[in-house]
Design a protein around this motif. Structure first.
Motif, PDB file in Angstrom:
ATOM      1  N   TYR A  42       8.206 -36.410  63.848  1.00 49.80           N
ATOM      2  CA  TYR A  42       8.953 -36.098  65.073  1.00 49.80           C
ATOM      3  C   TYR A  42      10.186 -35.265  64.752  1.00 49.80           C
ATOM      4  CZ  TYR A  42      12.098 -36.945  69.020  1.00 49.80           C
ATOM      5  OH  TYR A  42      12.981 -36.798  70.055  1.00 49.80           O
TER       6      TYR A  42
ATOM      7  N   LYS B 116       6.139 -36.573  76.829  1.00 52.40           N
ATOM      8  CA  LYS B 116       5.274 -37.709  76.522  1.00 52.40           C
ATOM      9  C   LYS B 116       4.700 -37.603  75.111  1.00 52.40           C
ATOM     10  CE  LYS B 116       3.880 -38.734  81.246  1.00 52.40           C
ATOM     11  NZ  LYS B 116       2.788 -38.702  82.227  1.00 52.40           N
ATOM     12  N   LEU B 117       4.283 -36.392  74.727  1.00 49.10           N
ATOM     13  CA  LEU B 117       3.763 -36.201  73.379  1.00 49.10           C
ATOM     14  C   LEU B 117       4.846 -36.444  72.329  1.00 49.10           C
ATOM     15  CD1 LEU B 117       1.468 -33.081  73.786  1.00 49.10           C
ATOM     16  CD2 LEU B 117       0.774 -35.340  73.015  1.00 49.10           C
TER      17      LEU B 117
ATOM     18  N   ASN C 228       7.458 -38.414  72.674  1.00 46.05           N
ATOM     19  CA  ASN C 228       7.698 -39.858  72.619  1.00 46.05           C
ATOM     20  C   ASN C 228       6.619 -40.564  71.805  1.00 46.05           C
ATOM     21  OD1 ASN C 228      10.037 -39.723  74.105  1.00 46.05           O
ATOM     22  ND2 ASN C 228       9.024 -40.177  76.048  1.00 46.05           N
ATOM     23  N   TYR C 229       5.365 -40.151  71.985  1.00 50.62           N
ATOM     24  CA  TYR C 229       4.254 -40.718  71.223  1.00 50.62           C
ATOM     25  C   TYR C 229       4.455 -40.465  69.730  1.00 50.62           C
ATOM     26  CZ  TYR C 229      -0.338 -40.858  69.043  1.00 50.62           C
ATOM     27  OH  TYR C 229      -1.372 -41.106  68.185  1.00 50.62           O
ATOM     28  N   LEU C 230       4.812 -39.228  69.402  1.00 45.09           N
ATOM     29  CA  LEU C 230       4.987 -38.875  68.000  1.00 45.09           C
ATOM     30  C   LEU C 230       6.156 -39.639  67.383  1.00 45.09           C
ATOM     31  CD1 LEU C 230       3.763 -37.040  65.874  1.00 45.09           C
ATOM     32  CD2 LEU C 230       5.394 -35.287  66.524  1.00 45.09           C
ATOM     33  N   LYS C 231       7.201 -39.877  68.176  1.00 46.22           N
ATOM     34  CA  LYS C 231       8.349 -40.633  67.672  1.00 46.22           C
ATOM     35  C   LYS C 231       7.963 -42.080  67.378  1.00 46.22           C
ATOM     36  CE  LYS C 231      11.911 -41.148  70.439  1.00 46.22           C
ATOM     37  NZ  LYS C 231      13.218 -41.034  71.118  1.00 46.22           N
ATOM     38  N   GLN C 232       7.095 -42.658  68.194  1.00 42.35           N
ATOM     39  CA  GLN C 232       6.650 -44.027  67.964  1.00 42.35           C
ATOM     40  C   GLN C 232       5.744 -44.131  66.742  1.00 42.35           C
ATOM     41  OE1 GLN C 232       4.728 -45.186  71.582  1.00 42.35           O
ATOM     42  NE2 GLN C 232       6.653 -45.600  72.653  1.00 42.35           N
ATOM     43  N   ILE C 233       4.903 -43.120  66.548  1.00 41.58           N
ATOM     44  CA  ILE C 233       3.930 -43.151  65.453  1.00 41.58           C
ATOM     45  C   ILE C 233       4.595 -42.852  64.110  1.00 41.58           C
ATOM     46  CG2 ILE C 233       1.818 -42.083  64.536  1.00 41.58           C
ATOM     47  CD1 ILE C 233       1.427 -43.902  66.970  1.00 41.58           C
TER      48      ILE C 233
ATOM     49  N   SER D 213      -0.950 -33.639  67.514  1.00 40.49           N
ATOM     50  CA  SER D 213       0.201 -33.734  68.418  1.00 40.49           C
ATOM     51  C   SER D 213       1.188 -32.599  68.200  1.00 40.49           C
ATOM     52  CB  SER D 213       0.917 -35.068  68.218  1.00 40.49           C
ATOM     53  OG  SER D 213       0.077 -36.121  68.560  1.00 40.49           O
TER      54      SER D 213
END
Length: 89
Positions: free
Chosen positions: A78, A65-66, A68-73, A25
């Motif tokens: 992030y 989007k990437l 946001n994904y990294l922030k969730q993971i 990511s």
């Protein structure tokens, strides 16, 4: 106006685990950021290039989007990529 394969390999090596790690990511975000900055410079010179403007908007959305994904993971990864690339937010 495009990124050379050597530049991509450098970005993948810096932000991914290796030069061939294209799915990471952070590496994808770094490549999108490089392309976005190149397109932004292009649009400063060519204001009426609407196709490039549309491509830029799509690319910014993909990067968002990437991120946001990294922030969730993993919030630490992030924060590190945001700081390293100099992105706001």
């Amino acid at each position: 106006m495009t990124i050379t394969p050597e530049e991509k390999k450098e970005l993948y090596a810096k932000y991914g685990s290796s030069e061939s790690d294209t799915g990471n990511s952070e590496a994808q975000i770094a490549v999108f950021t490089k392309r976005i900055s190149m397109l932004t410079d292009h649009l400063k010179k060519n204001r009426k290039d609407y196709n490039t403007q549309r491509s830029l908007i799509i690319m910014v959305g993909k990067r968002r989007k990437l991120l946001n994904y990294l922030k969730q993971i993993d919030i630490e990864r992030y924060r590190a990529i945001i700081k390293d690339l100099g992105l706001r937010k």
